[in-house]
Design an enzyme around this catalytic site. Structure first.
Site, PDB file in Angstrom:
ATOM      1  CG  ASP A 241      -4.480  -2.338   2.893  1.00 21.69           C
ATOM      2  OD1 ASP A 241      -5.449  -2.181   2.118  1.00 21.69           O
ATOM      3  OD2 ASP A 241      -4.479  -1.936   4.079  1.00 21.69           O
ATOM      4  NE  ARG A 242      -9.983  -4.076   2.939  1.00 21.99           N
ATOM      5  CZ  ARG A 242     -11.185  -4.057   3.453  1.00 21.99           C
ATOM      6  NH1 ARG A 242     -12.244  -4.281   2.684  1.00 21.99           N
ATOM      7  NH2 ARG A 242     -11.382  -3.807   4.729  1.00 21.99           N
TER       8      ARG A 242
ATOM      9  CG  ASP B  60      -5.001   1.330   1.820  1.00 22.58           C
ATOM     10  OD1 ASP B  60      -5.894   0.596   1.358  1.00 22.58           O
ATOM     11  OD2 ASP B  60      -4.545   1.189   2.971  1.00 22.58           O
TER      12      ASP B  60
ATOM     13  CB  SER C 144      -8.698   1.401   3.635  1.00 29.51           C
ATOM     14  OG  SER C 144      -8.602   0.114   3.130  1.00 29.51           O
ATOM     15  CG  HIS C 145     -12.265  -0.605   2.221  1.00 30.50           C
ATOM     16  ND1 HIS C 145     -11.305  -0.739   3.190  1.00 30.50           N
ATOM     17  CD2 HIS C 145     -13.446  -0.691   2.852  1.00 30.50           C
ATOM     18  CE1 HIS C 145     -11.879  -0.908   4.363  1.00 30.50           C
ATOM     19  NE2 HIS C 145     -13.182  -0.883   4.189  1.00 30.50           N
TER      20      HIS C 145
ATOM     21  CE  LYS D  60      -6.071  -4.932   4.803  1.00 26.52           C
ATOM     22  NZ  LYS D  60      -6.588  -4.673   6.132  1.00 26.52           N
TER      23      LYS D  60
ATOM     24  CG  ASP E 124      -7.609  -1.584  -0.484  1.00 33.30           C
ATOM     25  OD1 ASP E 124      -6.436  -1.784  -0.853  1.00 33.30           O
ATOM     26  OD2 ASP E 124      -7.903  -1.237   0.676  1.00 33.30           O
TER      27      ASP E 124
HETATM   28  C1  G1P Z   1     -12.354  -3.942   8.196  1.00 30.51           C
HETATM   29  C2  G1P Z   1     -12.104  -5.424   8.087  1.00 30.51           C
HETATM   30  C3  G1P Z   1     -10.830  -5.786   8.793  1.00 30.51           C
HETATM   31  C4  G1P Z   1      -9.674  -4.957   8.244  1.00 30.51           C
HETATM   32  C5  G1P Z   1     -10.025  -3.482   8.303  1.00 30.51           C
HETATM   33  C6  G1P Z   1      -8.958  -2.623   7.612  1.00 30.51           C
HETATM   34  O1  G1P Z   1     -12.502  -3.574   9.548  1.00 30.51           O
HETATM   35  O2  G1P Z   1     -13.187  -6.165   8.591  1.00 30.51           O
HETATM   36  O3  G1P Z   1     -10.579  -7.155   8.633  1.00 30.51           O
HETATM   37  O4  G1P Z   1      -8.502  -5.188   8.963  1.00 30.51           O
HETATM   38  O5  G1P Z   1     -11.261  -3.239   7.648  1.00 30.51           O
HETATM   39  O6  G1P Z   1      -8.804  -2.943   6.263  1.00 30.51           O
HETATM   40  P1  G1P Z   1     -13.943  -3.377  10.242  1.00 30.51           P
HETATM   41  O7  G1P Z   1     -14.677  -2.358   9.412  1.00 30.51           O
HETATM   42  O8  G1P Z   1     -14.616  -4.708  10.172  1.00 30.51           O
HETATM   43  O9  G1P Z   1     -13.631  -2.937  11.636  1.00 30.51           O
HETATM   44 ZN    ZN Z   2      -6.894  -0.850   2.426  1.00 28.22          ZN
END
Ligand code: G1P
Ligand code: ZN
Length: 544
Positions: free
Chosen positions: A282-283, A280, A113-114, A377, A278
Site C-alpha cells: 500500500d505504500r 503489503d 505492512s512495512h 492506499k 512496502d
Molecule cells: C504509520 C504512518 C501512518 C500510516 C500507518 C500505516 O503510522 O505514520 O501515516 O497510516 O503507518 O501505514 P504510525 O506508526 O505513525 O502510527
Molecule cells: Zn503497508
C-alpha cells in the site's frame, strides 16, 4: 460438520493500533491468541451469516498457518464463502479491490505492512469492512472490547485447504475459492490508466524504470502489470519474489530501507524513473534520476495533473491529507477550487470522505497515496499514475516537480523518527509538551512566531465522530509547522515522530537542501521538546 467450541480467556493487549493488531510473531503464535482476536471480529459483526469474506496477506512468516486457522473459524462461524488469494497472497489494495468487486461483507488482511517479518519479526491482522476500507474506530474499539470478554471460540475440525493452486473447495458448509491475487486488481488498473500510452512510453526505448518490490507482496503484481502487460524490460522489477522474511530486509520504501534502489537511481546512467512498495503493497516511494519526490509533493503533483489520466479526466471532487502531511496539496486544491480535508494519521479516516463522495485523492506523508478506486492506499496505483503523467508529459520527474514548485511554491518537509525509544520517556516528553502548549501561542523563536499550539482533534464531517489526541502541533506564521506524535504501529518501545514543514514561495529558495532549509525549525523543535536529553538519542533513526 464437526464444529468445536473451545474455551478460552482474554488476552488484554488486543487493541488495534493505527492499522490493525500488530504484534511479534511469537505473540501471535501463543495458543488461542489469533483465535481470540478472530472470534472477537466475528462476535462484533452482524448479518454476515452466509456472506462472502475476503482473506489474504502479504505472505510474511505465519501467513499460511494463520489463513488455515481463519478459514476453519470462518466456516464454524457461518461465513458462506471465502475468497482467498493463491498462496495466501493478497496485497492490501488488492484485498480492498476484491472486497468491493465481489460485494463481500468484509475482509481479513494478514500483514504488519512495512515492519520486518520472519520468526523474530512482526505479524498483524486487520479487519476491513464492506466498502473495502479499514474498519472505522468504532468497529476496532468494539472488537477490542469483545476480545476482553472472550470465553470461547468456534473452529471447524477439517483438513487444510491447498492454497498453492487456484480452485474451488468446500469446508464444512462454506465455499472456499482460491483466486488469482492479481487479476481483479490488474483489471481495475487498466480501467483507470492509459495502458496504451504507457506501453508506448516503454516501447520508445527512451525510458527505463526500476521497481523495487522489496521481496514483499507487490512482486507478482508489478511483474504482471509493468513487465508482462506494459512492456517494461524484463528485470525492471527487482527483488520481485515474495519471501516470508522479505529477504531479511525492512520492507519500507524510503531512502533508508530501499537503499539498493536509491543507489541505482543515483548512478551516472540512472533509469528515468524508480519506485518501490512496502510489505503489503500500500505504500510507494517515487524517484527520478538523481531525484527524490517527497510523498507530500507526490500527492500534490498527482492532484495537479489528475485530468491527464483517463480515470480522473473529469476532475477531483476534493482531496484529503493526514494532519502531519505537508500542505502542498492544499495549494493545488485552492487553485482548483476544490475542498481539502485534514484528517488524523491513518487511512481509516479517509473512508467516510470517499464514501460520501467528498474526496477523490488522498495521501499521507508516510509514503501513502490513493484514491476512491479502492479504500486503501495503493502503492502500485501511485506508480502507474506517475507513469501515466510521464507518458503524457514526456518530461523528467525532476522537471515535473520543479515546475510544480515554480507554480505553487515549495513546502520543505521532513520527518524524523526516533524508533524504539523508552516508552515511559516518550510518553513523558509528550505529556510535558502538551502541558506547555497553551503557553507557546504568541511566543517567538528566532524567525518564527507561534500562532497556535494544540493537540489535534478531528470531527468527522460525515458521521461527526470525534477523534482527539492525534498529535501535538506547533503552528507558526507563514505556514511553518512542527508536529510531535507517537507511532501507533510499532511493536517495540515507542517511536517518536517529529514532522517539520516550511513553505517557500520564492523560486530562488527552491534549490536548498531539505534538512538545511529546515535546520532552524529542527533546532526549535529540540528546544521546545528536549528530545535528545529525554530519549538519550543524539540523532533520529530514520530521516525522510
Ligand atoms: C504509520 C504512518 C501512518 C500510516 C500507518 C500505516 O503510522 O505514520 O501515516 O497510516 O503507518 O501505514 P504510525 O506508526 O505513525 O502510527
Ligand atoms: Zn503497508
Amino acid at each position: 460438520m464437526d464444529v468445536r467450541t473451545l474455551s478460552s480467556s482474554p488476552f488484554h493487549d488486543q487493541r488495534p493500533g493505527t492499522s490493525g493488531l500488530r504484534k511479534k510473531v511469537s505473540v501471535f503464535q501463543q495458543p488461542r491468541y489469533l483465535e481470540n482476536f478472530v472470534q472477537a471480529i466475528f462476535a462484533t459483526l452482524s448479518d454476515y451469516q452466509g456472506g462472502t469474506l475476503v482473506l489474504g496477506g502479504d505472505g510474511r512468516y505465519y501467513n499460511r498457518e494463520a489463513i488455515q486457522i481463519i478459514l476453519k473459524m470462518a466456516a464454524a462461524n457461518g461465513v458462506g464463502r471465502v475468497l482467498v488469494g493463491q498462496n495466501g497472497i493478497l496485497s492490501t489494495p488488492a484485498a480492498s479491490c476484491v472486497i468491493r468487486k465481489h460485494q463481500a461483507f468484509g475482509g481479513i488482511i494478514l500483514s504488519a505492512s512495512h515492519n520486518p517479518g520472519g520468526p523474530e519479526g512482526d505479524f498483524g491482522v486487520k479487519y476491513n469492512v464492506s466498502n473495502g476500507g479499514p474498519a472505522p474506530e468504532k468497529v476496532t474499539e468494539a472488537i477490542y472490547r469483545r476480545s476482553g470478554e472472550i470465553k470461547s471460540y468456534r473452529i471447524l475440525n477439517a483438513a487444510d485447504i491447498p492454497l498453492d493452486r487456484r480452485g474451488q473447495h468446500t469446508m464444512g458448509g462454506m465455499a472456499v475459492d482460491v483466486i488469482d491475487p492479481v487479476a481483479d486488481y490488474a483489471q481495475l488498473m487498466e480501467a483507470l490508466f492509459d495502458f496504451d500510452r504507457i506501453h508506448a512510453l516503454f516501447n520508445s526505448g527512451l525510458f527505463h524504470m526500476r521497481f523495487d518490490a522489496m521481496h514483499a507482496v507487490t512482486g507478482p503484481y508489478a511483474t504482471a502489470i509493468l513487465e508482462d502487460r506494459l512492456g517494461a524490460l524484463p528485470g525492471t522489477v527487482m527483488r520481485g519474489t515474495p519471501l516470508e522474511d522479505f529477504g531479511g530486509g525492512h520492507p519500507d520504501p524510503n531512502l533508508t530501507y530501499a537503499d539498493e534502489l536509491v543507489a541505482i537511481m543515483n548512478r551516472p546512467s540512472a533509469p528515468d524513473f524508480g519506485a518501490a512498495s512496502d510489505g503489503d503493497g500500500d505504500r510507494n516511494m517515487i524517484l527520478g534520476s538523481h531525484f527524490f519526490v517527497t510523498p507530500s509533493d507526490s500527492l500534490a503533483i498527482l492532484a495537479a495533473n489528475a485530468t491527464l489520466v483517463p480515470g480522473y479526466i473529469d476532475g477531483l471532487a476534493g482531496v484529503a491529507r493526514s494532519m502531519p502531511t505537508s500542505a502542498a496539496v492544499d495549494r493545488v486544491a485552492a487553485k482548483l477550487g476544490i475542498p481539502c480535508f485534514e484528517t488524523p494519521t491513518g487511512w481509516k479516516y479517509f473512508g467516510n470522505l470517499m464514501d460520501a463522495g467528498k474526496v477523490t485523492l488522498c495521501g499521507e506523508e508516510s509514503f501513502g497515496t490513493g484514491s476512491n478506486h479502492v479504500r486503501e492506499k495503493d502503492g502500485l496505483w501511485a506508480v502507474l499514475f506517475w507513469l501515466n503523467i510521464l507518458a503524457v508529459r514526456r518530461e523528467s520527474v525532476e522537471e515535473i516537480v520543479r515546475q510544480h514548485w515554480a507554480i505553487y511554491g515549495r513546502n520543505f518537509y521532513s520527518r524524523h523518527d526516533y524508533e524504539g525509544v523508552d516508552g515511559a520517556a516518550a510518553q513523558k516528553l509528550m505529556d510535558d509538551l502538551r502541558a506547555r502548549l497553551p503557553g507557546l501561542t504568541g511566543e517567538r523563536f528566532g524567525n518564527y512566531s507561534v500562532t497556535t499550539a494544540d493537540d489535534f482533534s478531528y470531527t468527522d464531517p460525515v458521521d461527526h465522530g470525534v477523534s482527539s489526541g492525534q498529535g501535538l502541533r506547533v503552528l507558526f506564521k507563514d505556514g511553518a509547522r512542527i508536529i510531535f506524535r507517537l507511532s501507533g504501529t510499532g511493536t517495540e518501545g515507542a517511536t517518536l515522530r517529529l514532522y517539520v514543514e516550511r513553505y517557500a514561495r520564492e523560486r530562488a529558495e527552491h534549490q536548498h537542501e531539505t534538512q538545511a532549509a529546515l535546520a532552524e525549525l529542527l533546532a526549535i523543535a529540540e528546544r521546545i521538546a528536549g528530545i535528545r536529553q529525554r530519549t538519550g538519542r543524539d540523532a533520529p533513526t530514520v530521516i525522510t
